[in-house]
Design a protein around this motif. Structure first.
Motif, short mmCIF file in Angstrom:
data_model
loop_
_atom_site.label_atom_id
_atom_site.label_comp_id
_atom_site.label_asym_id
_atom_site.label_seq_id
_atom_site.Cartn_x
_atom_site.Cartn_y
_atom_site.Cartn_z
N ASN A 1 0.84 -1.19 0.00
CA ASN A 1 0.00 0.00 0.00
C ASN A 1 0.88 1.25 0.00
OD1 ASN A 1 -1.75 2.19 0.98
ND2 ASN A 1 -3.24 0.55 1.32
N PRO B 1 3.92 -3.04 -6.26
CA PRO B 1 2.56 -2.84 -6.81
C PRO B 1 2.45 -1.59 -7.68
CG PRO B 1 2.47 -3.36 -4.47
CD PRO B 1 3.91 -3.07 -4.79
N ARG C 1 -0.62 -10.34 -1.26
CA ARG C 1 -0.83 -8.94 -1.60
C ARG C 1 -1.27 -8.14 -0.38
NH1 ARG C 1 -0.11 -7.83 -6.62
NH2 ARG C 1 -1.28 -5.87 -6.53
N CYS D 1 -2.92 -4.38 0.18
CA CYS D 1 -3.48 -3.91 -1.09
C CYS D 1 -4.99 -4.18 -1.12
CB CYS D 1 -2.80 -4.60 -2.27
SG CYS D 1 -1.04 -4.20 -2.43
#
Length: 541
Positions: free
Chosen positions: A283, A308, A466, A469
């Motif tokens: 993030n 990401p 992940r 996210c």
């Protein structure tokens, strides 16, 4: 209410029966023509037609049956190859009259898809609010709760997409087809398009490619293309050119595709600077301020493939971006390539930022990179990042330590040098073990833990993917079922395995495994303090 099954139907040459002559009937005819269907309008001879619909009838694009609806219309106006049965029916006159109910009942009995305007209870299907860009089609439905809202949501989604994405998808599809034809020329019986998008990445998506495996090596270009589609930010994918496609097809291992602008100038004598920056678990809100400033100052970005897209979206347009072409079996070669790119940038006087997923010194080869650049006369600045080894369990409600349950944490790798399997730790009931880079060899790891290290099959564990996210996924299970769970649910890299009794401190379950999708834990931080400004209210001193 159960969710609807969303599908994309090839309607070429289908017959769509449209009952009514109002503006909605005209819109239904237009949509039918766009998808290659043949609309037939049923309306009395004295009906008042919308101008657009009247014009299409005059041009012959729409057939008009000049009378009211009859039951036989459903089984006589369709295609000969389906014995005259129409393919879909649209009632545009609303659902208040008895005729709409009767038509709906007839269609359901004959299994003909039926849509009645403003009457969800009479419909067997609904139309989505759609956005089209070449091969891309995006549809939104609110399940009959408000077509205006679905249109708004669709517009918001469409506006967030980069320009030229449809053309880029066309190019990537061409690349994929050509790679498949070259690598699988003898397998013509296979269907390239027979993939199930809902299945996600297979459990073997990141499986190690061994040097001696000719079958696996033959498909490396396809795997690389799959990872491009998975990891590259959409705005960079949208910038792909035909020349990029040809370069990759010619020699994917040496191609420099998706380049950004180069702001270097001949004769620039400023000294180069190298920054090794940790990007955290995923993030962008978890980036350190120092890492963010480093990204904004960069001339050249060297990033791991697992960084990401929201973080790469912070990179200024003037910077050149290179993503490591790493996959199991190719990591060392890709690492050497990235280091040489960085060294060339430094010698040209650029600010080079090496973005590492997590923390540079936690299985990120940060120490090796520091040593490499220092040996060439460039001493790196190293910026820490929040490691997923500790933050991912937190976001999954797994305390790495907990009084009376877990009093120590051990971080391990599941993949050693040259892809070798490291020796896993001994079992200790009060220890939380976090395995990074282990999911591609999960089966052998579990076998080693249970058979050699005597871990009980009932040991709680979780696969965390992940982390932080929006598409975060947590699979909670035990050692006994974790392999079956990952095999069935597929892979969503990057991911890690957490093992130990701490996994069950805050969450309990009785199934073999449970899956939790999505993460919004950071979305509302700071929103209360921002609300007065958003409403135009005064802020007290």
């Amino acid at each position: 209410m159960a969710p609807s099954l969303l599908t994309a139907i090839d309607s070429t040459n289908h017959v769509h029966l449209i009952i009514g002559s109002n503006p909605l009937a005209g819109a239904r005819c237009t949509r039918s023509i766009e998808v290659g269907a043949k609309p037939i309008v049923i309306a009395p001879e004295d009906a008042t037609f919308h101008y657009t619909l009247s014009k299409r009838i005059e041009e012959g694009a729409v057939q008009w049956v000049k009378r009211g609806f009859t039951e036989d219309d459903l089984t006589t106006l369709g295609r000969a190859e389906v014995d005259g049965v129409v393919d879909a029916v649209f009632v545009t006159t609303g659902g208040k009259g008895s005729q709409s109910t009767e038509i709906s009942s007839l269609c359901r009995r004959l299994r003909i898809p039926i849509n009645v305007a403003d009457a969800p209870n009479l419909c067997s299907f609904s139309l989505l609010s759609t956005h089209s860009d070449g091969p891309i089609q995006i549809g939104v439905t609110t399940s009959g709760k408000g077509c205006k809202l679905s249109a708004r949501i669709r517009r918001e989604i469409a506006s967030s997409l980069p320009q030229n994405l449809g053309a880029a998808v066309d190019r990537l599809g061409t690349m994929r087809r050509r790679i498949w034809e070259e690598d699988h020329a003898h397998e013509h019986s296979q269907d390239l398009e027979a993939e199930d998008e809902d299945s996600g990445q297979s459990a073997t998506f990141n499986k190690l490619i061994l040097a001696e495996s000719a079958e696996s090596a033959r498909g490396r270009r396809m795997r690389w293309l799959s990872q491009i589609c998975e990891y590259w930010p959409l705005r960079r994918l949208a910038a792909i050119t035909d020349a990029d496609v040809e370069t990759l097809l010619r020699d994917y291992s040496r191609s420099n595709i998706f380049k950004g602008g180069d702001n270097g100038k001949d004769g620039d004598k400023r000294p180069g600077r190298i920054i090794l920056a940790g990007s955290g678990p995923g993030n962008p809100d978890l980036l350190t301020r120092a890492a963010h400033k480093a990204i904004l100052s960069a001339d050249l970005i060297l990033a791991d493939k697992l960084v990401p897209a929201p973080i790469l979206d912070l990179v200024p347009r003037r910077a050149t971006v290179h993503i490591a072409r790493k996959f199991p079996g190719n990591a060392d070669k890709a690492q050497e390539e990235l280091l040489e790119m960085g060294l060339a940038g430094l010698k040209a006087g650029k600010v080079v930022v090496r973005i590492k997923q997590g923390d540079p010194y936690i299985y990120g080869r940060g120490g090796e990179e520091y040593d490499f650049f220092r040996a060439h006369g460039f001493v790196p600045t190293v910026l820490p990042g929040i490691t997923s080894a500790l933050s991912a369990p937190l976001f999954a409600d797994i305390p790495a330590t907990h009084r009376g349950v877990a009093d120590e944490v051990l971080i391990c790798t599941g993949t050693g040098r040259k892809g070798a399997a490291p020796d896993p730790p001994e079992y200790k009931a009060s220890r939380t073990v976090v395995f990074l880079m282990a999911l591609h060899r999960l089966s052998s790891l579990v076998e080693s833990l249970v058979d050699t290290k005597k871990y009980p099959l009932s040991t709680p564990c979780a696969v965390l993917e992940r982390a932080s996210c929006p598409d975060q996924r947590v699979i909670r299970t035990t050692l006994e079922h974790v392999c079956a769970a990952v095999e069935e649910e597929g892979s969503r890299p990057p991911g890690l395995l957490v093992l130990g009794n701490g996994c069950n401190v805050l969450r309990n379950f009785e199934q073999k495994w449970v899956v939790e999708d999505g993460f919004k834990g950071l979305d509302d931080i700071g929103t209360e303090s921002e609300l007065p400004l958003a409403l135009g209210a005064a802020i007290p001193a």
